[in-house]
Motif scaffolding. Structure first.
Motif, PDB file in Angstrom:
ATOM      1  N   CYS A 264      22.052  98.127  56.555  1.00 39.08           N
ATOM      2  CA  CYS A 264      21.590  97.225  55.501  1.00 39.08           C
ATOM      3  C   CYS A 264      21.460  98.024  54.212  1.00 39.08           C
ATOM      4  O   CYS A 264      21.303  99.250  54.230  1.00 39.08           O
ATOM      5  CB  CYS A 264      20.261  96.560  55.865  1.00 39.08           C
ATOM      6  SG  CYS A 264      18.870  97.705  55.978  1.00 39.08           S
ATOM      7  N   VAL A 265      21.530  97.316  53.104  1.00 36.13           N
ATOM      8  CA  VAL A 265      21.440  97.944  51.785  1.00 36.13           C
ATOM      9  C   VAL A 265      20.268  97.317  51.044  1.00 36.13           C
ATOM     10  O   VAL A 265      20.050  96.111  51.093  1.00 36.13           O
ATOM     11  CB  VAL A 265      22.763  97.777  51.005  1.00 36.13           C
ATOM     12  CG1 VAL A 265      23.095  96.321  50.795  1.00 36.13           C
ATOM     13  CG2 VAL A 265      22.697  98.503  49.666  1.00 36.13           C
ATOM     14  N   GLU A 266      19.473  98.179  50.371  1.00 39.41           N
ATOM     15  CA  GLU A 266      18.291  97.734  49.653  1.00 39.41           C
ATOM     16  C   GLU A 266      18.266  98.365  48.272  1.00 39.41           C
ATOM     17  O   GLU A 266      18.740  99.483  48.081  1.00 39.41           O
ATOM     18  CB  GLU A 266      17.007  98.111  50.408  1.00 39.41           C
ATOM     19  CG  GLU A 266      16.858  97.431  51.757  1.00 39.41           C
ATOM     20  CD  GLU A 266      15.580  97.848  52.457  1.00 39.41           C
ATOM     21  OE1 GLU A 266      14.844  98.679  51.865  1.00 39.41           O
ATOM     22  OE2 GLU A 266      15.318  97.370  53.578  1.00 39.41           O
ATOM     23  N   VAL A 267      17.683  97.637  47.313  1.00 37.72           N
ATOM     24  CA  VAL A 267      17.513  98.132  45.940  1.00 37.72           C
ATOM     25  C   VAL A 267      16.191  98.885  45.863  1.00 37.72           C
ATOM     26  O   VAL A 267      15.169  98.436  46.385  1.00 37.72           O
ATOM     27  CB  VAL A 267      17.538  96.967  44.936  1.00 37.72           C
ATOM     28  CG1 VAL A 267      17.287  97.476  43.528  1.00 37.72           C
ATOM     29  CG2 VAL A 267      18.874  96.256  45.007  1.00 37.72           C
ATOM     30  N   LEU A 268      16.203 100.067  45.207  1.00 32.38           N
ATOM     31  CA  LEU A 268      15.018 100.913  45.086  1.00 32.38           C
ATOM     32  C   LEU A 268      14.558 100.971  43.633  1.00 32.38           C
ATOM     33  O   LEU A 268      15.359 100.830  42.701  1.00 32.38           O
ATOM     34  CB  LEU A 268      15.330 102.336  45.576  1.00 32.38           C
ATOM     35  CG  LEU A 268      15.750 102.481  47.038  1.00 32.38           C
ATOM     36  CD1 LEU A 268      16.065 103.931  47.344  1.00 32.38           C
ATOM     37  CD2 LEU A 268      14.653 101.977  47.969  1.00 32.38           C
ATOM     38  N   MET A 277      18.785 102.707  41.314  1.00 31.68           N
ATOM     39  CA  MET A 277      18.892 103.300  42.642  1.00 31.68           C
ATOM     40  C   MET A 277      18.990 102.218  43.717  1.00 31.68           C
ATOM     41  O   MET A 277      18.497 101.103  43.540  1.00 31.68           O
ATOM     42  CB  MET A 277      17.672 104.186  42.923  1.00 31.68           C
ATOM     43  CG  MET A 277      17.573 105.406  42.032  1.00 31.68           C
ATOM     44  SD  MET A 277      16.097 106.389  42.407  1.00 31.68           S
ATOM     45  CE  MET A 277      16.358 106.768  44.140  1.00 31.68           C
ATOM     46  N   PHE A 278      19.639 102.574  44.819  1.00 31.52           N
ATOM     47  CA  PHE A 278      19.675 101.731  46.016  1.00 31.52           C
ATOM     48  C   PHE A 278      19.885 102.652  47.213  1.00 31.52           C
ATOM     49  O   PHE A 278      20.216 103.839  47.053  1.00 31.52           O
ATOM     50  CB  PHE A 278      20.790 100.680  45.928  1.00 31.52           C
ATOM     51  CG  PHE A 278      22.183 101.244  45.888  1.00 31.52           C
ATOM     52  CD1 PHE A 278      22.950 101.355  47.024  1.00 31.52           C
ATOM     53  CD2 PHE A 278      22.737 101.653  44.672  1.00 31.52           C
ATOM     54  CE1 PHE A 278      24.232 101.878  46.979  1.00 31.52           C
ATOM     55  CE2 PHE A 278      24.023 102.169  44.613  1.00 31.52           C
ATOM     56  CZ  PHE A 278      24.778 102.289  45.777  1.00 31.52           C
ATOM     57  N   CYS A 279      19.659 102.117  48.399  1.00 31.26           N
ATOM     58  CA  CYS A 279      19.782 102.924  49.606  1.00 31.26           C
ATOM     59  C   CYS A 279      20.573 102.160  50.657  1.00 31.26           C
ATOM     60  O   CYS A 279      20.565 100.926  50.685  1.00 31.26           O
ATOM     61  CB  CYS A 279      18.409 103.321  50.149  1.00 31.26           C
ATOM     62  SG  CYS A 279      17.448 101.951  50.808  1.00 31.26           S
ATOM     63  N   GLN A 296      26.863  98.140  37.906  1.00 24.99           N
ATOM     64  CA  GLN A 296      27.502  98.917  38.968  1.00 24.99           C
ATOM     65  C   GLN A 296      26.682  98.882  40.253  1.00 24.99           C
ATOM     66  O   GLN A 296      27.242  98.778  41.351  1.00 24.99           O
ATOM     67  CB  GLN A 296      27.674 100.368  38.498  1.00 24.99           C
ATOM     68  CG  GLN A 296      28.797 100.566  37.500  1.00 24.99           C
ATOM     69  CD  GLN A 296      30.163 100.297  38.111  1.00 24.99           C
ATOM     70  OE1 GLN A 296      30.423 100.633  39.262  1.00 24.99           O
ATOM     71  NE2 GLN A 296      31.030  99.654  37.354  1.00 24.99           N
ATOM     72  N   ARG A 297      25.361  98.951  40.140  1.00 26.66           N
ATOM     73  CA  ARG A 297      24.531  98.873  41.354  1.00 26.66           C
ATOM     74  C   ARG A 297      24.714  97.528  42.052  1.00 26.66           C
ATOM     75  O   ARG A 297      24.837  97.471  43.276  1.00 26.66           O
ATOM     76  CB  ARG A 297      23.062  99.077  40.979  1.00 26.66           C
ATOM     77  CG  ARG A 297      22.115  98.957  42.181  1.00 26.66           C
ATOM     78  CD  ARG A 297      20.698  99.277  41.829  1.00 26.66           C
ATOM     79  NE  ARG A 297      20.129  98.304  40.906  1.00 26.66           N
ATOM     80  CZ  ARG A 297      18.885  98.341  40.444  1.00 26.66           C
ATOM     81  NH1 ARG A 297      18.073  99.320  40.835  1.00 26.66           N
ATOM     82  NH2 ARG A 297      18.452  97.435  39.601  1.00 26.66           N
ATOM     83  N   GLN A 298      24.753  96.453  41.272  1.00 29.49           N
ATOM     84  CA  GLN A 298      24.943  95.133  41.877  1.00 29.49           C
ATOM     85  C   GLN A 298      26.310  95.028  42.553  1.00 29.49           C
ATOM     86  O   GLN A 298      26.436  94.478  43.658  1.00 29.49           O
ATOM     87  CB  GLN A 298      24.776  94.063  40.796  1.00 29.49           C
ATOM     88  CG  GLN A 298      24.878  92.633  41.336  1.00 29.49           C
ATOM     89  CD  GLN A 298      24.655  91.618  40.233  1.00 29.49           C
ATOM     90  OE1 GLN A 298      24.471  91.986  39.072  1.00 29.49           O
ATOM     91  NE2 GLN A 298      24.671  90.355  40.587  1.00 29.49           N
ATOM     92  N   GLU A 299      27.360  95.558  41.903  1.00 29.93           N
ATOM     93  CA  GLU A 299      28.692  95.508  42.504  1.00 29.93           C
ATOM     94  C   GLU A 299      28.748  96.326  43.793  1.00 29.93           C
ATOM     95  O   GLU A 299      29.336  95.892  44.791  1.00 29.93           O
ATOM     96  CB  GLU A 299      29.723  96.017  41.495  1.00 29.93           C
ATOM     97  CG  GLU A 299      29.932  95.087  40.300  1.00 29.93           C
ATOM     98  CD  GLU A 299      30.945  95.659  39.320  1.00 29.93           C
ATOM     99  OE1 GLU A 299      31.440  96.785  39.561  1.00 29.93           O
ATOM    100  OE2 GLU A 299      31.253  94.970  38.311  1.00 29.93           O
ATOM    101  N   TRP A 300      28.124  97.508  43.786  1.00 28.18           N
ATOM    102  CA  TRP A 300      28.153  98.345  44.990  1.00 28.18           C
ATOM    103  C   TRP A 300      27.374  97.701  46.137  1.00 28.18           C
ATOM    104  O   TRP A 300      27.832  97.690  47.287  1.00 28.18           O
ATOM    105  CB  TRP A 300      27.584  99.729  44.672  1.00 28.18           C
ATOM    106  CG  TRP A 300      28.625 100.684  44.146  1.00 28.18           C
ATOM    107  CD1 TRP A 300      28.805 101.091  42.868  1.00 28.18           C
ATOM    108  CD2 TRP A 300      29.631 101.357  44.912  1.00 28.18           C
ATOM    109  NE1 TRP A 300      29.851 101.955  42.765  1.00 28.18           N
ATOM    110  CE2 TRP A 300      30.393 102.148  44.019  1.00 28.18           C
ATOM    111  CE3 TRP A 300      29.978 101.363  46.249  1.00 28.18           C
ATOM    112  CZ2 TRP A 300      31.456 102.932  44.425  1.00 28.18           C
ATOM    113  CZ3 TRP A 300      31.042 102.154  46.670  1.00 28.18           C
ATOM    114  CH2 TRP A 300      31.769 102.921  45.773  1.00 28.18           C
ATOM    115  N   THR A 301      26.192  97.178  45.858  1.00 32.31           N
ATOM    116  CA  THR A 301      25.416  96.536  46.931  1.00 32.31           C
ATOM    117  C   THR A 301      26.134  95.316  47.485  1.00 32.31           C
ATOM    118  O   THR A 301      26.167  95.101  48.706  1.00 32.31           O
ATOM    119  CB  THR A 301      24.036  96.138  46.399  1.00 32.31           C
ATOM    120  OG1 THR A 301      24.195  95.331  45.211  1.00 32.31           O
ATOM    121  CG2 THR A 301      23.203  97.368  46.051  1.00 32.31           C
ATOM    122  N   ALA A 302      26.763  94.520  46.603  1.00 27.01           N
ATOM    123  CA  ALA A 302      27.510  93.350  47.083  1.00 27.01           C
ATOM    124  C   ALA A 302      28.712  93.767  47.925  1.00 27.01           C
ATOM    125  O   ALA A 302      29.009  93.154  48.968  1.00 27.01           O
ATOM    126  CB  ALA A 302      27.958  92.501  45.897  1.00 27.01           C
TER     127      ALA A 302
END
Length: 624
Positions: A264-268, A277-279, A296-302
């Motif tokens: 799972c991926v979460e925003v930090l 940051m995200f993990c 970029q964080r939103q694109e990577w998490t998606a």
């Protein structure tokens, strides 16, 4: 589309490239070389004897593709293991074979694609082509691929040139072949004359996205598991793994993260001087990363969530799934088109049937008119004949009437049939009108829904802003109310203190007034006593003067009081008066302490009384 189908597409090009005479057959020696090369790039052991044994009955003649397929499936493709070879090497082998024979661009053309770009487009064509041989790609897939390339170059697709190319007879009937597709790309009209470097970068990006299953790649900051320091790495996301390298050339891979349904991926929140940051959490580790910005964080998490979803659904490639969905949509559109054409054909048949019935009705009317003419002619002939023909004419008349009745009955049946057909046509027309109205209503409803959704979004944002402003005003009002209450409490306390001070001052004033009244009474009593004492002193002085002055010989007793006019009382103190003075001193002292708030007149009168009392006590008062 499984791995075997993908390999067969590339091998088909290699086989057809060896068919120099275009007869559908290839010599056994060429197939040996092809099989050996395939075994090499597929990392499987090559058995040179198996080909000889397989075609033992056909040593002299060439081998067709149908004859080569059993050997290919049994001795090569059945031994292939996914992950043990690099598919790009298989594609390069087959491209090398087929490009020598079929890819011959004009040398004087400035827009000719380099060999690497042509290879990437050939691989993309194989991926998006239909699963039928010879391999072709439908115009919808060509348009999809060109839009992806133009999007990577940040330009808009030249749809006019694409439509002109699609409108060619060969393309419209059979679809795009890979050579016609490469010829179209070499013209440079689709890419709008962009630079060679930009076009190459866009083609490579689309190739890695679609063929290499790269969902997203780029630089991210990664926190080390051991040293806990941050390092910038080039990340490449695929449906099953997230690999990271030292740089974007992908030569030194630093690690790989396996993705499955447990990830799972979460925003930090921002910390350690890093933002956005995200993990990524797995069963064993948690990887912390930082992007360059929020987008970029939103694109990577998606993208990571998409990869996890594909693994959960048992899918190995995003674009394979999208290709199947587009193919299903095309099939549904084709079914709807065929159904519409069938409906139009039925409607046209009904129209033809209607016209045929109307023609038959006209023929019947014409036959009725002709019968009427015949009847009139018979009537004329009957009049011309004599009575001997009357019976024959009556028979003919009955036959004519029966024929007429039969024709009228037939006409009635035909008219009923025509009326039913007209009703059917009218029902179809009403049905078509209702369907068109329903379609228009649905379109309008969707448009209204979009408008309402945008309006609702605006109202919600305005309501949120107003709510924030209202909460701020409410807080200010509460602070002002608390401040006002504190000031009111202080004013009330001050008023109570002043009221108590005023009451105390009034009480003291009343006490002063009472003390003044008592002092006035005492002064009046003292004055009365003083007058009485003065009278007594005068009387005693007279008596003492009489008693204490002896009468000389020969002197006469003085008369009535004239001789005592200059007599003064000696300095003797009256004990009674002294006692009275002592008793009045405390009263005078208390009067002086209280008399600070009394009037000046009463003070002066008290001083005069005191002076007279002191004079009287000392015996210095003049007696009149």
């Amino acid at each position: 589309m499984d791995l075997r189908s993908e390999l067969l597409k590339s091998i088909w090009y290699g086989f057809t490239a060896l068919d120099l005479e275009k007869s559908g057959k290839v010599s056994k020696s060429q197939l040996k070389v092809l099989s050996h090369n395939l075994c090499t790039v597929l990392s499987i052991p090559h058995d040179p004897v198996a080909l000889e044994e397989h075609f033992r009955d056909d040593d002299d003649g060439p081998v067709s593709s149908q004859g080569y397929m059993p050997y290919l499936n049994k001795y090569i493709l059945d031994k292939v293991e996914e992950g043990c070879f690099v598919k790009e090497q298989v594609d390069e082998l087959c491209w090398t074979l087929t490009a020598k024979k079929n890819y011959k661009p004009a040398k004087d053309n400035k827009n000719v694609l380099p060999g690497k770009d042509a290879f990437h487009l050939w691989s993309l064509f194989n991926f998006l082509s239909e699963d039928k041989y010879p391999l072709v790609m439908v115009p919808d897939e060509v348009e999809y691929l060109l839009k992806k390339i133009c999007m990577a170059m940040s330009v808009e697709l030249n749809c006019v040139e694409l439509e002109d190319f699609i409108s060619q007879d060969a393309v419209r009937q059979n679809g795009f072949t890979v050579w016609s597709f490469l010829e179209m790309m070499n013209t440079g009209k689709i890419t709008r004359g962009m630079g060679q470097e930009i076009t190459s970068m866009a083609i490579e990006e689309v190739y890695r996205e679609i063929v290499a299953d790269v969902l997203k790649e780029g630089y991210l900051w990664k926190k080390s598991q051991l040293r806990r320091n941050w390092k910038e790495r080039w990340f490449t996301l695929r449906p099953i793994t997230l690999d990271y390298y030292t740089s974007e050339d992908r030569k030194e891979r630093q690690g790989s993260i396996a993705l499955d349904g447990n990830c799972c991926v979460e925003v930090l929140p921002d910390r350690d001087g890093k933002r956005c940051m995200f993990c990524l959490k797995t069963l064993s580790k948690t990887y912390e990363m930082s992007a360059s910005d929020t987008k970029q964080r939103q694109e990577w998490t998606a993208a990571i969530q998409t990869a996890i979803r594909l693994h959960t659904e048992g899918k190995t490639s995003l674009h394979k799934d999208l290709k199947l969905k587009r193919r299903e949509q095309r099939e549904q559109r084709e079914k709807r088109r065929l159904a519409k054409e069938e409906e139009q054909q039925r409607f046209q048949a009904l129209q033809e049937e209607k016209e045929r019935k109307l023609a038959e009705l006209e023929l019947l009317k014409e036959a009725q008119r002709q019968a009427q003419v015949l009847l009139e002619q018979d009537e004329m002939r009957r009049r011309q004949h004599h009575e001997e023909m009357q019976q024959a004419l009556e028979v003919q008349l009955r036959e004519a009437k029966e024929s007429r009745a039969t024709m009228q009955a037939e006409m009635v049946l035909k008219e009923e049939e025509a009326e039913r057909q007209r009703k059917r046509i009218k029902e179809l027309e009403e049905m078509q009108t209702s369907l068109e109205e329903a379609l228009q209503q649905e379109i309008k409803a969707r448009q209204d829904e979009e408008v309402f959704r945008y309006a609702q979004t605006g109202l919600l944002s305005e309501e949120e802003d107003k709510m924030k402003a209202l909460m701020a005003l409410q807080e200010e009002q509460e602070e002002y109310i608390l401040k006002t209450q504190r000031e009111k409490q202080e004013l009330r306390q001050e008023m109570e203190n002043k009221s108590r001070a005023l009451e105390e001052a009034q009480r003291q004033l009343e006490e002063v007034r009472a003390n003044r009244y008592r002092v006035d009474q005492d002064v009046v009593a003292a004055q009365r006593k003083l007058r009485q004492a003065s009278t007594n002193v005068k009387h005693w002085n007279v008596q003492m003067n009489r008693l204490m002055r002896p009468i000389g010989p020969g002197e006469k007793r003085p008369s009535g009081g004239g001789s005592f006019s200059s007599f003064q009382i000696p300095s003797q103190r009256d004990p009674g008066l002294r006692l009275r003075q002592r008793s009045e001193e405390p009263d005078e002292e208390s009067k002086e302490n209280v008399d600070n708030s009394s009037s000046a007149g009463s003070g002066c009168e008290g001083e005069r009384v005191e002076r007279r009392l002191s004079q009287a006590s000392n015996g210095d008062m003049d007696i009149p």
